[in-house]
Design a protein around this motif. Structure first.
Motif, short mmCIF file in Angstrom:
data_model
loop_
_atom_site.label_atom_id
_atom_site.label_comp_id
_atom_site.label_asym_id
_atom_site.label_seq_id
_atom_site.Cartn_x
_atom_site.Cartn_y
_atom_site.Cartn_z
N SER A 13 6.87 1.00 -22.28
CA SER A 13 6.83 -0.51 -22.25
C SER A 13 6.32 -0.70 -20.49
O SER A 13 6.03 0.23 -20.10
CB SER A 13 7.69 -1.27 -22.25
OG SER A 13 8.98 -0.80 -21.31
N GLU A 14 6.05 -1.92 -20.47
CA GLU A 14 5.56 -2.40 -18.94
C GLU A 14 6.74 -1.91 -17.84
O GLU A 14 6.25 -1.34 -16.93
CB GLU A 14 5.79 -4.04 -18.99
CG GLU A 14 5.23 -4.52 -17.59
CD GLU A 14 3.94 -4.01 -16.94
OE1 GLU A 14 3.62 -3.80 -15.85
OE2 GLU A 14 2.98 -3.68 -17.97
N LEU A 20 6.64 4.34 -13.14
CA LEU A 20 5.76 5.41 -12.90
C LEU A 20 4.80 4.87 -11.62
O LEU A 20 4.61 5.88 -10.94
CB LEU A 20 4.88 5.74 -14.31
CG LEU A 20 3.90 6.81 -13.89
CD1 LEU A 20 4.70 8.30 -13.52
CD2 LEU A 20 2.96 7.04 -15.11
N ALA A 21 4.43 3.68 -11.66
CA ALA A 21 3.65 3.45 -10.48
C ALA A 21 4.37 3.69 -9.24
O ALA A 21 3.80 3.91 -8.14
CB ALA A 21 3.12 1.86 -10.71
N CYS A 28 2.53 9.97 -3.49
CA CYS A 28 1.45 9.70 -2.70
C CYS A 28 1.56 9.63 -1.33
O CYS A 28 1.02 10.28 -0.40
CB CYS A 28 0.21 9.14 -3.25
SG CYS A 28 -0.37 9.63 -5.11
N LEU A 29 2.26 8.67 -0.98
CA LEU A 29 2.43 8.14 0.37
C LEU A 29 3.46 9.19 1.09
O LEU A 29 3.19 9.64 2.28
CB LEU A 29 3.07 6.80 0.50
CG LEU A 29 2.38 5.52 0.26
CD1 LEU A 29 3.42 4.45 0.18
CD2 LEU A 29 1.26 5.50 1.23
N SER A 30 4.15 9.93 0.40
CA SER A 30 4.92 11.19 0.96
C SER A 30 3.94 12.29 1.44
O SER A 30 4.04 12.88 2.26
CB SER A 30 6.16 11.46 0.20
OG SER A 30 7.11 10.47 0.19
N VAL A 31 3.09 12.72 0.63
CA VAL A 31 2.09 13.73 0.78
C VAL A 31 1.40 13.33 2.02
O VAL A 31 1.22 14.17 2.78
CB VAL A 31 1.39 13.91 -0.45
CG1 VAL A 31 -0.09 14.77 -0.08
CG2 VAL A 31 2.06 14.50 -1.79
#
Length: 114
Positions: A13-14, A20-21, A28-31
């Motif tokens: 669901s939403e 997940l987002a 991604c920010l941690s990488v």
């Protein structure tokens, strides 16, 4: 009750997309923070007497371990700049862990309300 919980496991669901987002954003920010931290540690610590960082690989290992465990098997940085980067990496790790934990809490809380 068991059937309802099992149905929730296979339902997308939403709120699943939001979770997940949030996890992907944190990842991604941690990488990016890891790569920048590794580069800074390499520039600040590499080649300094007493430092265990001898190349970019060592610096990236140090920054990755700081982000993942808020600890490292390498010695603490010896330069002032390296110490600042180290503390910032630790702050990032604590911030991300709490943000992801909050995302999971929100995910499960919203599932219980529906």
């Amino acid at each position: 009750m068991l059937v309802e919980e099992l149905r929730r496991l296979v339902t997308w669901s939403e709120r699943h997309r939001r979770l997940l987002a949030r996890i992907m954003l944190a990842f991604c920010l941690s990488v990016a923070v890891d790569l920048v931290g590794g580069l800074l540690m390499w520039l600040l610590e590499s080649g300094k007497k007493g430092s265990e960082i001898h190349g970019f690989g060592d610096a990236l290992f140090f920054s990755t371990v700081q982000i993942l465990t808020v600890s490292s098997s390498l010695k603490n940085p010896i330069t002032s700049g390296g110490k600042v980067v180290d503390v910032l990496l630790e702050f990032w790790a604590i911030f991300v862990v709490t943000a992801v934990a909050g995302s999971f809490a929100s995910f499960f809380r919203s599932g219980d309300q529906s």
